[in-house]
Design a protein around this motif. Sequence first.
Motif, mmCIF file in Angstrom:
data_model
loop_
_atom_site.group_PDB
_atom_site.id
_atom_site.type_symbol
_atom_site.label_atom_id
_atom_site.label_comp_id
_atom_site.label_asym_id
_atom_site.label_seq_id
_atom_site.Cartn_x
_atom_site.Cartn_y
_atom_site.Cartn_z
ATOM 1 N N LEU A 305 0.863 -1.183 0.000
ATOM 2 C CA LEU A 305 0.000 0.000 0.000
ATOM 3 C C LEU A 305 0.894 1.226 0.000
ATOM 4 C CD1 LEU A 305 -2.675 -1.079 2.644
ATOM 5 C CD2 LEU A 305 -2.738 -1.379 0.170
ATOM 6 N N ARG A 306 0.769 2.026 -1.084
ATOM 7 C CA ARG A 306 1.646 3.178 -1.231
ATOM 8 C C ARG A 306 0.828 4.386 -1.661
ATOM 9 N NH1 ARG A 306 6.775 2.350 -5.059
ATOM 10 N NH2 ARG A 306 5.142 2.311 -6.654
ATOM 11 N N ARG A 307 1.194 5.533 -1.092
ATOM 12 C CA ARG A 307 0.517 6.776 -1.436
ATOM 13 C C ARG A 307 1.225 7.423 -2.620
ATOM 14 N NH1 ARG A 307 -3.264 9.522 0.978
ATOM 15 N NH2 ARG A 307 -3.076 8.210 2.842
ATOM 16 N N GLU A 308 0.476 7.621 -3.702
ATOM 17 C CA GLU A 308 1.001 8.234 -4.920
ATOM 18 C C GLU A 308 0.050 9.330 -5.374
ATOM 19 O OE1 GLU A 308 1.419 5.165 -7.779
ATOM 20 O OE2 GLU A 308 2.951 4.037 -6.646
ATOM 21 N N ASN A 309 0.579 10.574 -5.469
ATOM 22 C CA ASN A 309 -0.227 11.733 -5.890
ATOM 23 C C ASN A 309 -1.481 11.876 -5.024
ATOM 24 O OD1 ASN A 309 1.621 12.249 -8.004
ATOM 25 N ND2 ASN A 309 0.508 10.818 -9.370
ATOM 26 N N ASN A 310 -1.275 11.766 -3.716
ATOM 27 C CA ASN A 310 -2.355 11.906 -2.733
ATOM 28 C C ASN A 310 -3.440 10.848 -2.889
ATOM 29 O OD1 ASN A 310 -1.163 14.177 -1.520
ATOM 30 N ND2 ASN A 310 -2.134 15.560 -3.033
ATOM 31 N N GLU A 311 -3.099 9.714 -3.440
ATOM 32 C CA GLU A 311 -4.016 8.588 -3.576
ATOM 33 C C GLU A 311 -3.342 7.328 -3.042
ATOM 34 O OE1 GLU A 311 -5.262 8.177 -7.568
ATOM 35 O OE2 GLU A 311 -6.485 10.013 -7.590
ATOM 36 N N LEU A 312 -4.132 6.480 -2.428
ATOM 37 C CA LEU A 312 -3.626 5.228 -1.885
ATOM 38 C C LEU A 312 -3.751 4.144 -2.954
ATOM 39 C CD1 LEU A 312 -2.467 3.892 0.645
ATOM 40 C CD2 LEU A 312 -4.802 3.255 1.273
ATOM 41 N N VAL A 313 -2.613 3.605 -3.370
ATOM 42 C CA VAL A 313 -2.558 2.597 -4.434
ATOM 43 C C VAL A 313 -2.145 1.268 -3.823
ATOM 44 C CG1 VAL A 313 -1.562 1.977 -6.658
ATOM 45 C CG2 VAL A 313 -1.930 4.384 -6.082
ATOM 46 N N ARG A 314 -2.796 0.211 -4.268
ATOM 47 C CA ARG A 314 -2.511 -1.126 -3.760
ATOM 48 C C ARG A 314 -1.860 -1.967 -4.850
ATOM 49 N NH1 ARG A 314 -7.085 -5.750 -2.921
ATOM 50 N NH2 ARG A 314 -5.709 -7.481 -2.369
ATOM 51 N N TYR A 315 -0.729 -2.611 -4.518
ATOM 52 C CA TYR A 315 -0.029 -3.528 -5.406
ATOM 53 C C TYR A 315 -0.048 -4.906 -4.775
ATOM 54 C CZ TYR A 315 1.890 0.698 -7.591
ATOM 55 O OH TYR A 315 2.028 1.922 -8.218
ATOM 56 N N VAL A 316 -0.550 -5.884 -5.497
ATOM 57 C CA VAL A 316 -0.554 -7.265 -5.022
ATOM 58 C C VAL A 316 0.786 -7.892 -5.408
ATOM 59 C CG1 VAL A 316 -1.698 -9.497 -5.132
ATOM 60 C CG2 VAL A 316 -3.062 -7.412 -5.299
ATOM 61 N N LEU A 317 1.644 -8.067 -4.416
ATOM 62 C CA LEU A 317 2.977 -8.619 -4.657
ATOM 63 C C LEU A 317 2.980 -10.146 -4.697
ATOM 64 C CD1 LEU A 317 5.042 -6.280 -2.309
ATOM 65 C CD2 LEU A 317 4.437 -5.940 -4.722
ATOM 66 N N TYR A 318 2.106 -10.755 -3.908
ATOM 67 C CA TYR A 318 2.064 -12.215 -3.896
ATOM 68 C C TYR A 318 0.672 -12.663 -3.471
ATOM 69 C CZ TYR A 318 2.697 -17.032 -2.350
ATOM 70 O OH TYR A 318 2.553 -18.386 -2.165
#
Length: 323
Positions: A305-318
């Motif tokens: 879970l990372r904040r990018e451009n004031n938005e919370l983005v979710r990356y499924v790593l596994y």
Amino acid sequence: MIRLIANTSNRIVTRYPVFFKKLDRSLATQSRDPKHIFTNPSNNEILDSKHFFTSPNANVGSEEDLIAATIQESIKSNRRKKFKHISSAFVVALLTTILGYSVGYKVMYLHEQAFIPAYPVPKKRSFNTDELKSINVREIEELANYKVLERLSMHPMIKEQYGVPLHHAPGVPLRSRNFSVWQENPNPCLAGILVKPYNAPKDQSVWHTIPFMFKWRLVHRSIDVVDSVNQLLSRFGTETTDLLDVVNPNRENGDFKYERPQHYSQSHQASHLWFLGEMELDENSIIVFKGRYHVDIKLQQVDLLRRENNELVRYVLYQADEK
């Protein structure tokens, strides 16, 4: 006062006081009903005996309907009372049989423990205090940290953007936080009372005792169908593994054996321990991981879970493959 006066002709004459004379004239002029000497007839309303407790204007219905409704209500009331008596007698007989067999025969006579089921519970639930005493949560957390770091170190995105080995800060290794555990039973679960003999060996659990008779506590038990079948077949000198060898002789028996986690005591039945935790990569990036512990750590999912451009983005790593 009545005065008796003798006159010259030797006759006794009775003279009444003025009050009695007025009373005689009043009674003579007003002829009243002897039923209403002390009341006024105009204020006495004669009510209909049929409507002594109801208003005459109320829509009561015919007398036959009232009689029929009264009889029906009486029959229903008797049926309800009879049903309650039968139900109460059945419950008392059932409880007496269960308690007599479980407590009287198994616990006090055979000196064995007995489980008395009470009500069903959800398959997914938190561990109670007694169950947590037999689980090394700290060790499970350490194993989960190792598995997560191993998985992250192999991911191309993490290696490229965060580098390896991963550190929260220079000289500060990544550690999990908000680590929680719960259990999910693969089988239906029941809550009930576990009863043991009074002189049974002590353990870490908290027991309620009845002096010189037995001790008991509330527990959860899963209904293991395979174990129940094994107990039934053991009376005939066979087991389910023997039957599986006949069905598929090429398959190993170990595939059918349920392995219990090493931190579980004998009182815990088949249960999967699930865990959830998170790691902070930096101020804007958090790793959230989920998995289960069953003899070994098995990760179910790892997300970034990372904040990018004031938005919370979710990356499924596994994400584990569900079969």
